[in-house]
Write an enzyme that holds these catalytic residues in place. Sequence first.
Site, PDB file in Angstrom:
ATOM      1  N   HIS A  48      15.847  61.396 -76.021  1.00 35.11           N
ATOM      2  CA  HIS A  48      16.443  61.129 -77.444  1.00 35.11           C
ATOM      3  C   HIS A  48      16.943  59.903 -77.898  1.00 35.11           C
ATOM      4  CE1 HIS A  48      19.145  63.371 -80.827  1.00 35.11           C
ATOM      5  NE2 HIS A  48      18.734  62.055 -81.086  1.00 35.11           N
TER       6      HIS A  48
ATOM      7  N   ARG B 233      25.348  58.633 -92.120  1.00 34.28           N
ATOM      8  CA  ARG B 233      26.564  58.418 -91.949  1.00 34.28           C
ATOM      9  C   ARG B 233      26.899  57.674 -90.743  1.00 34.28           C
ATOM     10  NH1 ARG B 233      26.892  61.676 -87.742  1.00 34.28           N
ATOM     11  NH2 ARG B 233      25.537  63.625 -87.626  1.00 34.28           N
TER      12      ARG B 233
END
Length: 453
Positions: free
Chosen positions: A208, A296
Amino acid sequence: MFDKVLIANRGEIALRIIRTCRDLGVRTVAVYSTPDADARFVHAADEAVHIGPGAPTRSYLNIPNIIGAALRTGAQAIHPGYGFLSEDPYFAEICADAGITFIGPPPDVMENVGDKATARRLMTAAGLPLLPGTTEPVDSAEAAEEIAREIGYPVIIKAAAGGGGRGITVVHRPEDLKEAYVTTRAGAQAVFKNSAVYLERYLPVTRHIEIQVLCDDFGGAVHLGERDCSVQRRHQKLVEESPAPGLPPKVREQLGAAAVAGARAVGYRGAGTVEFLLETDPAADHAFWFMEMNARIQVEHPVTELVTGVDLIAEQLRVAAGRPLTVRQEDIEIRGHALECRINAEDPDRGFAPTPGLLENYRAPGGPWVRVDTDYVPGSRVSPYYDSMIGKLIVWGPDRATALDRTLRALEEFDVSGPGVRTTIPLHQEILRHPEFRRGGVPTDFLSRHFSL
Protein backbone atom coordinates in the site's frame (compact mmCIF):
# COMPACT_ATOMS: atom_id res chain seq x y z
CA MET A 1 -3.29 35.20 5.23
CA PHE A 2 -6.21 34.68 7.59
CA ASP A 3 -6.37 36.60 10.86
CA LYS A 4 -8.22 33.86 12.72
CA VAL A 5 -8.86 30.15 12.03
CA LEU A 6 -11.21 27.79 13.87
CA ILE A 7 -10.07 24.18 14.18
CA ALA A 8 -13.05 21.82 13.89
CA ASN A 9 -11.26 18.89 15.49
CA ARG A 10 -9.62 17.72 18.70
CA GLY A 11 -6.52 16.07 20.11
CA GLU A 12 -3.12 15.94 18.49
CA ILE A 13 -4.23 17.18 15.05
CA ALA A 14 -5.91 20.24 16.59
CA LEU A 15 -2.74 21.01 18.54
CA ARG A 16 -0.64 20.42 15.42
CA ILE A 17 -2.69 22.96 13.43
CA ILE A 18 -2.64 25.49 16.26
CA ARG A 19 1.16 25.39 16.35
CA THR A 20 1.56 26.13 12.64
CA CYS A 21 -1.03 28.90 12.86
CA ARG A 22 1.00 30.46 15.65
CA ASP A 23 4.15 30.23 13.49
CA LEU A 24 2.27 32.11 10.76
CA GLY A 25 0.86 34.75 13.12
CA VAL A 26 -2.69 33.43 12.78
CA ARG A 27 -4.98 33.47 15.83
CA THR A 28 -6.87 30.25 16.56
CA VAL A 29 -10.20 29.13 17.97
CA ALA A 30 -10.56 25.66 19.46
CA VAL A 31 -13.92 23.96 19.79
CA TYR A 32 -14.28 21.30 22.43
CA SER A 33 -16.66 18.77 23.95
CA THR A 34 -17.30 18.45 27.68
CA PRO A 35 -14.76 15.60 28.19
CA ASP A 36 -12.10 17.67 26.37
CA ALA A 37 -12.54 20.81 28.50
CA ASP A 38 -9.06 20.53 30.02
CA ALA A 39 -7.24 19.15 26.97
CA ARG A 40 -3.96 20.69 25.83
CA PHE A 41 -5.33 21.89 22.49
CA VAL A 42 -8.05 23.86 24.28
CA HIS A 43 -5.51 25.77 26.36
CA ALA A 44 -3.11 26.21 23.42
CA ALA A 45 -5.65 28.08 21.27
CA ASP A 46 -6.23 31.82 21.60
CA GLU A 47 -9.94 31.21 22.17
CA ALA A 48 -12.03 28.14 22.93
CA VAL A 49 -15.75 27.47 22.54
CA HIS A 50 -17.68 24.61 24.14
CA ILE A 51 -19.83 22.91 21.48
CA GLY A 52 -21.52 20.01 23.26
CA PRO A 53 -21.24 16.80 25.27
CA GLY A 54 -18.94 13.87 24.60
CA ALA A 55 -20.86 12.09 21.85
CA PRO A 56 -19.35 13.20 18.50
CA THR A 57 -22.79 13.69 16.91
CA ARG A 58 -23.50 16.32 19.56
CA SER A 59 -20.11 18.05 19.42
CA TYR A 60 -17.44 17.51 16.75
CA LEU A 61 -20.03 16.49 14.17
CA ASN A 62 -22.53 19.16 15.22
CA ILE A 63 -22.36 21.50 12.24
CA PRO A 64 -24.67 24.25 13.58
CA ASN A 65 -22.65 24.52 16.79
CA ILE A 66 -19.33 24.66 14.91
CA ILE A 67 -20.54 27.27 12.42
CA GLY A 68 -22.04 29.26 15.28
CA ALA A 69 -18.72 29.20 17.11
CA ALA A 70 -16.92 30.46 14.00
CA LEU A 71 -19.38 33.30 13.47
CA ARG A 72 -19.35 34.38 17.13
CA THR A 73 -15.56 34.48 17.30
CA GLY A 74 -15.04 36.06 13.89
CA ALA A 75 -13.06 33.15 12.45
CA GLN A 76 -12.50 33.62 8.73
CA ALA A 77 -11.70 29.99 8.01
CA ILE A 78 -12.21 26.49 9.41
CA HIS A 79 -9.57 23.77 9.33
CA PRO A 80 -11.24 20.35 9.69
CA GLY A 81 -8.11 18.27 10.38
CA TYR A 82 -8.77 14.61 9.56
CA GLY A 83 -11.77 12.45 10.42
CA PHE A 84 -15.02 14.01 11.67
CA LEU A 85 -16.13 16.60 9.03
CA SER A 86 -12.90 16.74 7.05
CA GLU A 87 -14.33 15.06 3.93
CA ASP A 88 -17.93 16.22 4.19
CA PRO A 89 -18.85 18.31 1.11
CA TYR A 90 -22.10 19.35 2.79
CA PHE A 91 -20.11 20.94 5.63
CA ALA A 92 -17.84 22.70 3.12
CA GLU A 93 -20.91 24.11 1.35
CA ILE A 94 -22.36 25.39 4.62
CA CYS A 95 -19.05 27.08 5.41
CA ALA A 96 -19.19 28.85 2.04
CA ASP A 97 -22.80 29.91 2.59
CA ALA A 98 -21.75 31.43 5.93
CA GLY A 99 -18.88 33.33 4.33
CA ILE A 100 -16.26 31.10 5.98
CA THR A 101 -13.36 29.54 4.05
CA PHE A 102 -13.18 25.76 4.29
CA ILE A 103 -9.52 24.73 4.35
CA GLY A 104 -9.68 21.90 1.85
CA PRO A 105 -10.76 21.21 -1.72
CA PRO A 106 -13.98 22.65 -3.20
CA PRO A 107 -17.17 20.76 -2.24
CA ASP A 108 -17.72 19.32 -5.73
CA VAL A 109 -14.15 18.02 -5.89
CA MET A 110 -14.47 16.53 -2.42
CA GLU A 111 -17.71 14.83 -3.44
CA ASN A 112 -16.15 13.38 -6.58
CA VAL A 113 -13.06 11.93 -4.92
CA GLY A 114 -15.01 10.91 -1.81
CA ASP A 115 -17.25 8.64 -3.88
CA LYS A 116 -14.82 5.83 -4.62
CA ALA A 117 -16.68 4.65 -7.72
CA THR A 118 -16.74 8.17 -9.19
CA ALA A 119 -13.07 8.63 -8.33
CA ARG A 120 -12.23 5.42 -10.20
CA ARG A 121 -14.04 6.70 -13.27
CA LEU A 122 -12.28 10.07 -13.18
CA MET A 123 -8.85 8.52 -12.62
CA THR A 124 -9.39 6.11 -15.50
CA ALA A 125 -10.10 9.10 -17.74
CA ALA A 126 -6.88 10.70 -16.46
CA GLY A 127 -4.91 7.63 -17.54
CA LEU A 128 -4.25 6.07 -14.14
CA PRO A 129 -4.16 2.24 -14.07
CA LEU A 130 -7.03 0.50 -12.24
CA LEU A 131 -7.61 -3.07 -11.18
CA PRO A 132 -10.44 -4.80 -13.07
CA GLY A 133 -13.76 -3.75 -11.55
CA THR A 134 -16.58 -1.25 -11.79
CA THR A 135 -16.53 2.52 -12.10
CA GLU A 136 -20.22 2.78 -11.24
CA PRO A 137 -22.09 1.49 -8.16
CA VAL A 138 -23.38 -2.07 -8.43
CA ASP A 139 -27.13 -1.98 -7.82
CA SER A 140 -28.02 -5.64 -7.27
CA ALA A 141 -26.59 -8.89 -5.97
CA GLU A 142 -27.21 -10.48 -9.36
CA ALA A 143 -25.19 -7.79 -11.10
CA ALA A 144 -22.42 -8.25 -8.53
CA GLU A 145 -22.33 -11.99 -9.24
CA GLU A 146 -22.05 -11.40 -12.97
CA ILE A 147 -19.26 -8.84 -12.55
CA ALA A 148 -17.37 -11.15 -10.19
CA ARG A 149 -17.52 -13.96 -12.76
CA GLU A 150 -16.06 -11.62 -15.38
CA ILE A 151 -13.16 -10.23 -13.33
CA GLY A 152 -12.44 -13.42 -11.37
CA TYR A 153 -12.22 -14.27 -7.69
CA PRO A 154 -11.27 -13.16 -5.13
CA VAL A 155 -13.12 -9.85 -5.32
CA ILE A 156 -13.47 -6.99 -2.87
CA ILE A 157 -16.72 -5.16 -2.25
CA LYS A 158 -16.17 -1.56 -1.16
CA ALA A 159 -18.53 1.11 0.09
CA ALA A 160 -18.42 3.98 -2.41
CA ALA A 161 -18.49 6.46 0.49
CA GLY A 162 -16.19 4.37 2.69
CA GLY A 163 -12.92 5.25 4.34
CA GLY A 164 -10.65 4.48 7.26
CA GLY A 165 -10.61 0.79 6.43
CA ARG A 166 -14.37 0.45 6.91
CA GLY A 167 -16.99 -0.71 4.43
CA ILE A 168 -14.79 -3.41 2.89
CA THR A 169 -15.55 -7.11 2.37
CA VAL A 170 -13.31 -9.63 0.61
CA VAL A 171 -15.08 -12.53 -1.11
CA HIS A 172 -13.16 -15.65 -2.12
CA ARG A 173 -16.00 -17.94 -3.26
CA PRO A 174 -19.03 -17.37 -5.53
CA GLU A 175 -21.40 -18.89 -2.97
CA ASP A 176 -20.48 -16.17 -0.46
CA LEU A 177 -20.97 -13.18 -2.74
CA LYS A 178 -24.69 -12.49 -2.34
CA GLU A 179 -24.59 -12.39 1.45
CA ALA A 180 -21.42 -10.28 1.42
CA TYR A 181 -23.02 -7.84 -1.01
CA VAL A 182 -26.12 -7.42 1.12
CA THR A 183 -24.25 -7.04 4.42
CA THR A 184 -21.70 -4.59 2.95
CA ARG A 185 -24.48 -2.40 1.59
CA ALA A 186 -26.31 -2.49 4.90
CA GLY A 187 -23.13 -1.61 6.78
CA ALA A 188 -22.35 1.22 4.36
CA GLN A 189 -25.81 2.68 4.86
CA ALA A 190 -25.51 2.48 8.64
CA VAL A 191 -22.02 3.98 8.84
CA PHE A 192 -21.81 6.32 5.84
CA LYS A 193 -25.52 6.99 5.13
CA ASN A 194 -24.86 5.78 1.59
CA SER A 195 -25.45 2.16 0.56
CA ALA A 196 -23.66 2.35 -2.79
CA VAL A 197 -20.89 -0.23 -3.32
CA TYR A 198 -18.55 -1.17 -6.14
CA LEU A 199 -16.46 -4.25 -6.97
CA GLU A 200 -12.89 -4.75 -7.99
CA ARG A 201 -10.47 -7.64 -8.28
CA TYR A 202 -8.79 -8.36 -4.94
CA LEU A 203 -5.05 -8.89 -4.76
CA PRO A 204 -4.28 -10.60 -1.45
CA VAL A 205 -0.58 -9.73 -1.50
CA THR A 206 0.30 -6.14 -2.40
CA ARG A 207 1.98 -3.10 -0.92
CA HIS A 208 0.00 0.00 0.00
CA ILE A 209 1.80 3.08 -1.31
CA GLU A 210 0.42 6.62 -1.12
CA ILE A 211 1.64 9.85 -2.70
CA GLN A 212 1.32 13.22 -0.97
CA VAL A 213 0.20 15.99 -3.33
CA LEU A 214 -0.23 19.75 -2.99
CA CYS A 215 -2.21 21.88 -5.46
CA ASP A 216 -3.08 25.57 -5.64
CA ASP A 217 -5.40 27.74 -7.74
CA PHE A 218 -2.60 28.98 -9.99
CA GLY A 219 -1.77 25.74 -11.77
CA GLY A 220 0.76 24.63 -9.18
CA ALA A 221 0.71 20.90 -8.44
CA VAL A 222 3.51 18.91 -6.83
CA HIS A 223 4.05 15.57 -5.18
CA LEU A 224 6.24 15.13 -2.10
CA GLY A 225 7.28 11.53 -2.53
CA GLU A 226 5.62 8.40 -1.27
CA ARG A 227 4.71 6.78 2.02
CA ASP A 228 4.63 3.02 2.51
CA CYS A 229 1.57 2.17 4.61
CA SER A 230 1.56 -1.60 4.21
CA VAL A 231 1.71 -2.55 7.93
CA GLN A 232 -2.00 -2.64 8.69
CA ARG A 233 -4.56 -4.35 10.85
CA ARG A 234 -8.06 -4.72 9.42
CA HIS A 235 -7.17 -2.31 6.58
CA GLN A 236 -6.10 0.36 9.11
CA LYS A 237 -2.53 1.61 9.21
CA LEU A 238 -0.14 1.05 12.11
CA VAL A 239 3.30 1.93 10.73
CA GLU A 240 4.14 4.32 7.90
CA GLU A 241 7.48 5.23 6.38
CA SER A 242 9.01 7.39 3.69
CA PRO A 243 10.54 6.72 1.28
CA ALA A 244 9.13 3.27 0.49
CA PRO A 245 11.88 0.63 0.88
CA GLY A 246 13.18 -0.99 -2.29
CA LEU A 247 11.22 1.14 -4.73
CA PRO A 248 13.16 1.70 -7.98
CA PRO A 249 13.59 5.39 -8.92
CA LYS A 250 11.70 4.85 -12.17
CA VAL A 251 8.64 3.48 -10.35
CA ARG A 252 8.84 6.30 -7.79
CA GLU A 253 8.76 8.83 -10.64
CA GLN A 254 5.84 7.05 -12.30
CA LEU A 255 3.80 7.00 -9.08
CA GLY A 256 4.45 10.69 -8.45
CA ALA A 257 3.54 11.66 -12.01
CA ALA A 258 0.35 9.57 -11.87
CA ALA A 259 -0.70 11.17 -8.57
CA VAL A 260 -0.20 14.70 -9.89
CA ALA A 261 -2.06 13.85 -13.12
CA GLY A 262 -4.97 12.47 -11.08
CA ALA A 263 -5.08 15.51 -8.79
CA ARG A 264 -5.04 17.88 -11.76
CA ALA A 265 -7.76 15.89 -13.51
CA VAL A 266 -10.23 16.36 -10.66
CA GLY A 267 -9.38 20.04 -10.12
CA TYR A 268 -7.87 19.41 -6.71
CA ARG A 269 -6.84 22.18 -4.33
CA GLY A 270 -4.88 21.93 -1.09
CA ALA A 271 -3.23 18.87 0.46
CA GLY A 272 -4.39 15.42 -0.61
CA THR A 273 -3.18 11.86 -0.91
CA VAL A 274 -3.44 9.52 -3.90
CA GLU A 275 -3.26 5.87 -2.83
CA PHE A 276 -2.02 2.94 -4.89
CA LEU A 277 -1.63 -0.81 -4.64
CA LEU A 278 1.81 -2.02 -5.70
CA GLU A 279 2.54 -5.51 -7.02
CA THR A 280 5.03 -7.45 -4.88
CA ASP A 281 6.00 -10.05 -7.50
CA PRO A 282 9.37 -8.97 -9.01
CA ALA A 283 8.30 -10.50 -12.32
CA ALA A 284 5.49 -7.93 -12.52
CA ASP A 285 8.03 -5.09 -12.61
CA HIS A 286 6.38 -3.16 -9.75
CA ALA A 287 3.03 -2.72 -11.48
CA PHE A 288 0.68 -0.41 -9.59
CA TRP A 289 -3.01 0.49 -9.58
CA PHE A 290 -4.99 3.48 -8.33
CA MET A 291 -7.01 2.72 -5.20
CA GLU A 292 -8.48 5.97 -3.87
CA MET A 293 -7.83 9.64 -3.14
CA ASN A 294 -8.15 11.21 0.30
CA ALA A 295 -9.26 14.84 0.26
CA ARG A 296 -7.66 15.90 3.57
CA ILE A 297 -4.48 15.92 5.56
CA GLN A 298 -3.50 12.39 6.56
CA VAL A 299 -2.69 11.06 10.03
CA GLU A 300 0.73 10.07 8.71
CA HIS A 301 1.63 13.42 7.11
CA PRO A 302 4.56 14.03 9.55
CA VAL A 303 6.79 11.42 7.88
CA THR A 304 6.61 13.44 4.67
CA GLU A 305 7.38 16.63 6.58
CA LEU A 306 10.50 15.09 8.12
CA VAL A 307 11.98 13.92 4.80
CA THR A 308 11.05 17.02 2.77
CA GLY A 309 11.17 19.86 5.30
CA VAL A 310 7.79 21.12 4.02
CA ASP A 311 5.12 22.14 6.56
CA LEU A 312 2.01 20.65 4.95
CA ILE A 313 -0.41 22.47 7.25
CA ALA A 314 1.21 25.80 6.35
CA GLU A 315 0.79 25.03 2.66
CA GLN A 316 -2.87 24.14 3.25
CA LEU A 317 -3.44 27.48 4.96
CA ARG A 318 -1.66 29.47 2.25
CA VAL A 319 -3.56 27.79 -0.58
CA ALA A 320 -6.91 28.28 1.19
CA ALA A 321 -6.04 31.97 1.65
CA GLY A 322 -5.61 32.30 -2.11
CA ARG A 323 -1.85 32.16 -2.26
CA PRO A 324 0.32 29.96 -4.52
CA LEU A 325 2.36 27.05 -3.22
CA THR A 326 5.77 28.00 -1.86
CA VAL A 327 7.40 24.95 -3.46
CA ARG A 328 7.85 23.70 -7.00
CA GLN A 329 8.51 20.13 -8.02
CA GLU A 330 12.20 20.81 -8.54
CA ASP A 331 12.41 22.11 -4.95
CA ILE A 332 11.30 18.79 -3.47
CA GLU A 333 14.18 16.66 -2.27
CA ILE A 334 13.80 13.53 -0.15
CA ARG A 335 16.44 13.50 2.59
CA GLY A 336 17.00 10.45 4.76
CA HIS A 337 14.25 8.19 6.05
CA ALA A 338 11.33 8.65 8.47
CA LEU A 339 8.95 6.26 10.22
CA GLU A 340 5.72 6.81 12.13
CA CYS A 341 4.23 4.47 14.73
CA ARG A 342 0.65 5.05 15.80
CA ILE A 343 0.51 4.64 19.56
CA ASN A 344 -3.04 3.47 20.24
CA ALA A 345 -4.79 2.62 23.50
CA GLU A 346 -5.69 -0.83 22.22
CA ASP A 347 -5.08 -4.44 23.18
CA PRO A 348 -3.71 -6.35 20.15
CA ASP A 349 -4.30 -9.66 21.95
CA ARG A 350 -8.03 -8.92 22.10
CA GLY A 351 -8.55 -7.97 18.50
CA PHE A 352 -7.25 -4.43 19.05
CA ALA A 353 -10.12 -3.67 21.42
CA PRO A 354 -9.91 -0.07 22.69
CA THR A 355 -8.72 0.30 26.29
CA PRO A 356 -9.88 3.73 27.47
CA GLY A 357 -8.90 4.91 30.92
CA LEU A 358 -6.79 7.24 33.03
CA LEU A 359 -3.13 7.67 32.08
CA GLU A 360 -1.49 7.67 35.47
CA ASN A 361 1.88 7.71 33.74
CA TYR A 362 2.72 9.41 30.48
CA ARG A 363 6.30 10.05 29.46
CA ALA A 364 7.12 10.65 25.82
CA PRO A 365 10.55 9.93 24.29
CA GLY A 366 12.87 12.67 23.15
CA GLY A 367 16.29 13.27 21.70
CA PRO A 368 17.55 14.32 18.27
CA TRP A 369 15.26 13.63 15.32
CA VAL A 370 12.41 12.29 17.48
CA ARG A 371 8.97 13.91 17.19
CA VAL A 372 5.87 12.99 19.18
CA ASP A 373 2.52 14.46 18.10
CA THR A 374 0.12 14.06 21.03
CA ASP A 375 -2.36 15.94 23.16
CA TYR A 376 -1.86 13.76 26.24
CA VAL A 377 -0.09 14.52 29.54
CA PRO A 378 0.11 12.60 32.82
CA GLY A 379 -3.40 12.46 34.26
CA SER A 380 -5.13 12.68 30.88
CA ARG A 381 -8.01 10.32 30.24
CA VAL A 382 -8.36 8.26 27.05
CA SER A 383 -12.03 8.79 26.24
CA PRO A 384 -14.31 6.00 25.00
CA TYR A 385 -16.03 8.53 22.74
CA TYR A 386 -13.18 9.06 20.28
CA ASP A 387 -10.40 7.37 18.34
CA SER A 388 -8.05 5.36 20.55
CA MET A 389 -4.84 6.95 19.22
CA ILE A 390 -2.79 8.44 22.06
CA GLY A 391 -0.16 9.90 19.80
CA LYS A 392 2.21 9.46 16.89
CA LEU A 393 5.90 8.72 17.21
CA ILE A 394 7.80 10.03 14.18
CA VAL A 395 11.52 9.48 13.86
CA TRP A 396 14.04 10.53 11.19
CA GLY A 397 17.43 9.07 10.29
CA PRO A 398 19.94 9.62 7.48
CA ASP A 399 19.13 6.08 6.30
CA ARG A 400 16.47 3.46 7.04
CA ALA A 401 18.61 1.33 9.37
CA THR A 402 19.39 4.32 11.57
CA ALA A 403 15.77 5.44 11.57
CA LEU A 404 14.66 1.95 12.64
CA ASP A 405 17.14 1.80 15.50
CA ARG A 406 16.21 5.29 16.69
CA THR A 407 12.53 4.40 16.59
CA LEU A 408 13.16 1.32 18.73
CA ARG A 409 15.12 3.43 21.20
CA ALA A 410 12.27 5.92 21.35
CA LEU A 411 9.67 3.17 21.84
CA GLU A 412 11.68 1.88 24.80
CA GLU A 413 11.58 5.36 26.37
CA PHE A 414 7.79 5.60 26.06
CA ASP A 415 5.91 5.13 29.33
CA VAL A 416 2.14 5.07 28.89
CA SER A 417 0.19 3.27 31.59
CA GLY A 418 -2.90 3.37 33.75
CA PRO A 419 -5.61 1.07 35.13
CA GLY A 420 -6.81 -1.17 32.31
CA VAL A 421 -4.91 0.76 29.63
CA ARG A 422 -2.99 -1.29 27.07
CA THR A 423 -1.12 0.13 24.11
CA THR A 424 0.34 -0.93 20.77
CA ILE A 425 3.89 -0.05 21.90
CA PRO A 426 4.98 -3.69 22.49
CA LEU A 427 3.58 -4.70 19.10
CA HIS A 428 5.48 -1.88 17.39
CA GLN A 429 8.68 -3.11 19.00
CA GLU A 430 8.05 -6.63 17.69
CA ILE A 431 7.29 -5.31 14.21
CA LEU A 432 10.42 -3.16 14.00
CA ARG A 433 12.62 -6.04 15.18
CA HIS A 434 11.15 -8.58 12.75
CA PRO A 435 13.68 -9.67 10.09
CA GLU A 436 11.21 -9.35 7.22
CA PHE A 437 10.24 -5.80 8.18
CA ARG A 438 13.87 -4.81 8.63
CA ARG A 439 14.59 -6.05 5.09
CA GLY A 440 11.87 -3.69 3.88
CA GLY A 441 9.02 -3.89 1.41
CA VAL A 442 6.58 -5.99 3.45
CA PRO A 443 3.11 -6.53 1.92
CA THR A 444 -0.22 -5.78 3.56
CA ASP A 445 -0.60 -9.35 4.89
CA PHE A 446 2.59 -9.03 6.98
CA LEU A 447 0.79 -8.64 10.31
CA SER A 448 -1.65 -11.50 9.74
CA ARG A 449 1.11 -13.88 8.61
CA HIS A 450 3.56 -13.27 11.42
CA PHE A 451 1.45 -12.10 14.34
CA SER A 452 -1.94 -13.76 13.68
CA LEU A 453 -3.58 -10.35 13.97
